[in-house]
Design an enzyme around this catalytic site. Structure first.
Site, short mmCIF file in Angstrom:
data_model
loop_
_atom_site.label_atom_id
_atom_site.label_comp_id
_atom_site.label_asym_id
_atom_site.label_seq_id
_atom_site.Cartn_x
_atom_site.Cartn_y
_atom_site.Cartn_z
CB CYS A 1 5.46 65.39 2.48
SG CYS A 1 3.69 65.98 3.09
CG ASP B 1 -6.75 55.38 22.16
OD1 ASP B 1 -5.86 55.73 22.85
OD2 ASP B 1 -7.87 55.02 22.34
CB THR C 1 1.83 54.80 6.20
OG1 THR C 1 0.71 54.22 6.24
CG2 THR C 1 2.85 53.77 7.07
#
Ligand SMILES: Cc1cc2nc3c(=O)[nH]c(=O)nc-3n(C[C@H](O)[C@H](O)[C@H](O)COP(=O)(O)OP(=O)(O)OC[C@H]3O[C@@H](n4cnc5c(N)ncnc54)[C@H](O)[C@@H]3O)c2cc1C
Length: 760
Positions: free
Chosen positions: A422, A472, A547
């Site tokens: 993390c 994807d 992200t």
């Protein structure tokens, strides 16, 4: 110059791919400045070299002989190339504003956009005249004019307005070429009439009398009618009016008069001269903003009236490069000293040229040969490029730039060993700021989404609907995060549309390379803005994501779609029927083209066309295919056309006859095959050739390797009853899928385990 993986500390944005900026790119590539990234921003990928343009018009050179491929030059120089139009500067936020895409951040900006015709002052000129400026648009106008003259029966009268070197040279080049064209069509070249109009009492007013006499004689010998001291004040269809009030008939009016600065510069607040050009000091720096530089036609140097000529723009490249570099380092700037006398070699269309330097004039076929040699030598500096930068350099804190203490600390952190888990998340502040700027679509069936984020998103599946899931993810293959975001989202949505479903919601997963916080934030903002634009257009709400840091920029989506719960409208791979026609909605070749791009072997215009194709959504195509009774459908991606075709044919229990002649190919794909280039995934896909009944017959065909070429955001491959095929193709073409084609037929499966037979 910045190499891949290096830390970006400062951004130089070059606006316009003019004669100065191509030189800046070259110099920066050869003498890099660590931590500095160059971005070339230009409306066009091919920029003309003005010195050879008349020779191109005359037919002595081909298109590629006289154009610099900016995309390839930038890539070779380790710079980014963004094909877009600058529309303004937000100097407070240090951003270049762009048409139809997010603004670009700069630390220094340099403007080399040439000049803009001032036709608005002459009624009718904008509508009815062919303008030579912006020079980059001229090719399109010229080819259209050429076509009109070829088609028009009988006499054609052409008026050229402006009798400076550009106007005279262009007229003579056009005359030479058009006469040859008519001869080739077995027509009388004397059907062409040329008139030259000038507001001045002489032609070539900035050149010496010897040069003027030469051209005067040439023009008269070629039957050109001169109208001097005759400013054109109005243009109407097929005629023009001079200041004297006389009307002249003209089928074509070509405008080569003095131009001015681009209108958008007026809103930047930068100091401009009376014609709208950017006022610069002797350092080529705006007199009103030290972060803004300008060169070439657009720059107007205080106290020095320079002719608007490419020779000056070329010479400005060196001091401009020095000053951009020095300015970032906080060093004293150097002065630009224009040549006092400059050599102009002006051609007469027929491989003959006149030289002009100060008071001296000379002429001959040898002058043309000399000019040809000089021009070709100049162009060689920008073609046949090998990568000019060393990409093996490890990321490091840039030492040559005066960075703030905060920036140094961030740079040290970014180049130090990174933690995983993390700890590899992108900082919360960065993420919050990026998310705050995004405007994802709001949908009623998104119960908890980005508006009030929680641990996870909650979406409702409406009554009577079933959910379609897909995921994807891939790393970037271009250096433009905004476009990458658009293509990654489009690619991920492809599966949803191929199933005949409506997109509902998406979660994003992204990795961004570490760097200065401002850089990470900017990359993320650009990428997610592109992605959200595509998702929104598809009716798909971005509801969350994750992200993290990674060595490369990468983006993917888990997308949910909705379909009727009874699966009535679902498009499966295995539904092919005997007698069906096989359609493909987009051309293939993205894999090989980007492999060639990475090796500097692809033309920039091929890459731009491939990028446009990758941005074309499959949404409307899927709706049309469904409407026309499609029996099976899939989207063409990583396994290539043959791989995805087999995924359809095998479960359908049918054989396919695939017509190589009908295959739509992206521009340049064939050339890349001929050059022996292949995508790195292609060898894995090649194993599928055992499914071909007659591979050996076609193995040497230049289209054969493209059957195995992996596609990014490829088109839809679908079958439908033969009776509906032409109607379906018409609709697809009208909807913008201009390359859509019928590429095969569905046949009964024989005994052999080779379902695909090639024809062509
Ligand atoms: C027929 C003709 C012949 C000529 N022959 C000669 C010659 O032999 N020798 C000579 O010295 N001069 C010649 N000239 C003059 C020469 O064309 C110009 O002086 C020269 O092109 C100026 O170069 P530049 O670098 O300032 O800009 P340009 O060469 O005009 O390049 C500007 C670039 O900026 C791009 N651009 C423009 N606006 C934007 C925007 N908003 N956003 C992003 N990009 C943008 C354009 O697409 C273009 O690529 C000739 C001119 C003409 C018309």
């Amino acid at each position: 110059m910045l190499t891949s993986g290096q830390l970006v500390a400062r951004d130089i944005v070059l606006v316009g791919g003019g004669h100065s900026h191509v030189g800046v790119l070259r110099s920066f590539a050869m003498h890099p400045l660590a931590g500095v990234r160059l971005t070339l921003l230009c409306t066009d990928v091919d920029t003309p070299y003005s010195g050879m343009l008349p020779g191109y018009v005359a037919g002595h050179y081909g298109f590629d002989d006289v154009h610099i491929d900016l995309s390839r030059l930038a890539l070779a120089a380790g710079a980014r190339f963004i094909c877009a139009e600058a529309t303004g500067l937000d100097r407070g936020a240090r951003r270049v504003l762009l048409r139809d895409r997010p603004a670009l951040v700069y630390d220094r900006v340099s403007i080399n956009i040439g000049s803009t015709p001032q036709v608005s002052q002459v009624p009718g000129a904008a509508q009815h005249a062919v303008t030579v400026k912006p020079i980059v648009r001229f090719n399109h106008c010229w080819l259209a004019l050429l076509d009109r003259v070829r088609r028009q029966p009988g006499r054609t009268t052409i008026a050229v307005v402006g009798a400076g070197a550009g106007g005279v040279e262009l007229l003579l080049a056009m005359q030479y070429r058009l006469r040859n064209e008519l001869r080739a069509l077995h027509r009388d070249p004397d059907e062409l009439r040329f008139h030259l109009f000038s507001a001045e009492p002489v032609i070539l007013p900035t050149h010496n009398p010897t040069v003027r006499r030469h051209f005067d004689a040439v023009l008269r010998a070629r039957g050109v009618q001169l109208h001097l001291a005759a400013a054109v004040q109005e243009v109407e269809p097929a005629r023009l009016r001079t200041a004297q009030g006389d009307w002249f008939a003209a089928d074509e009016v070509v405008w080569v008069t003095q131009a001015g600065g681009a209108p958008w510069l007026r809103d930047t607040g930068l100091a401009l001269d009376s014609r709208g050009f950017l006022r610069v000091n002797r350092h080529l720096q705006s007199v009103s903003d030290p972060l803004v530089f300008a060169a070439g036609d657009i720059a107007s140097m205080d106290g020095l009236a320079l002719e608007k000529a490419g020779v000056f723009a070329v010479r400005m490249a060196r001091p401009l490069t020095d000053n951009l570099r020095r300015s970032l380092r906080g060093e004293e700037l150097v002065g630009y000293r224009p040549q006092r006398r400059w050599l102009a070699l002006i051609s007469t269309g027929d491989r003959f040229a006149v030289g002009s330097r100060g008071p001296i004039g000379f002429a001959g076929a040898w002058v043309w040969r000399w000019k040809d040699w000089i021009d070709r030598r100049f162009m060689r500096r920008f073609s046949g490029l090998a990568a000019m930068v060393d990409s093996s350099v490890e990321p490091a804190v840039p030492t040559g730039l005066p960075l703030g203490a905060d920036e140094v600390a961030q740079a040290q952190l970014a180049t130090a060993m990174r933690c995983g888990g993390c700890a590899a998340k992108v900082g919360e502040g960065v993420l919050a700021r990026v998310l705050a700027g995004l405007q994802p679509l709001q949908r009623d069936d998104v119960l908890i989404g980005l508006l009030r984020p929680d641990d996870a998103a909650v979406v409702r599946v409406p009554a009577g609907k079933a959910m379609v899931h897909t995921v994807d993810f891939f790393r970037t293959f271009i250096d433009d995060p905004y476009l990458f975001g658009k293509i990654a989202a489009n690619h991920a949505l492809g599966d949803i549309f191929a199933m005949g479903a409506q997109a509902q919601s998406a979660t994003a997963i992204a990795t961004v390379p570490p760097g200065l916080e401002s850089q990470v934030e900017e990359v993320l903002r650009q990428m997610m803005t592109g992605a959200v634009e595509v998702l929104n257009t598809a009716g798909c709400a971005l509801v969350g994501g994750h992200t993290g840091e990674g060595s490369e920029l990468a983006l993917g989506f888990a997308v949910n779609g909705l379909i009727d719960a009874d699966l009535a409208g679902v498009l499966r791979k295995g539904g092919m029927q005997l007698g069906d026609v096989l359609l493909l909605t987009k051309p293939i070749g993205t894999g090989i083209l980007f492999a060639a791009h990475a090796q500097l072997q692809a033309k920039g215009r091929w890459i731009q066309a491939a990028l446009r194709s990758m941005q074309l959504s499959n949404q409307q195509a899927a709706a049309i295919l469904r409407e026309c009774g499609a029996t099976a459908c899939t989207d063409v991606t990583g396994f290539g056309l043959l791989g995805h075709l087999l995924e359809m044919a095998c479960p359908s229990g049918v054989a396919v006859q695939l017509d190589l002649d009908a295959l739509p190919l992206l521009d340049g794909a064939r050339e890349c095959v001929a050059a022996g280039i292949a995508s790195s995934l292609q060898p894995a896909n090649l194993g599928l050739r055992r499914a071909l009944a007659n591979a050996e017959v076609f193995a040497a065909d230049p289209r054969y390797p493209l059957l195995f070429d992996p596609q990014t955001a490829g088109g839809l491959l679908a079958t439908l009853p033969a009776a509906r095929a032409s109607e379906c193709l018409e609709q697809l073409h009208a909807a913008g899928y201009t390359h859509a084609a019928a590429i095969g037929r569905i046949l009964p499966m024989g005994d052999a385990p080779t379902p695909v037979t090639l024809v062509g």
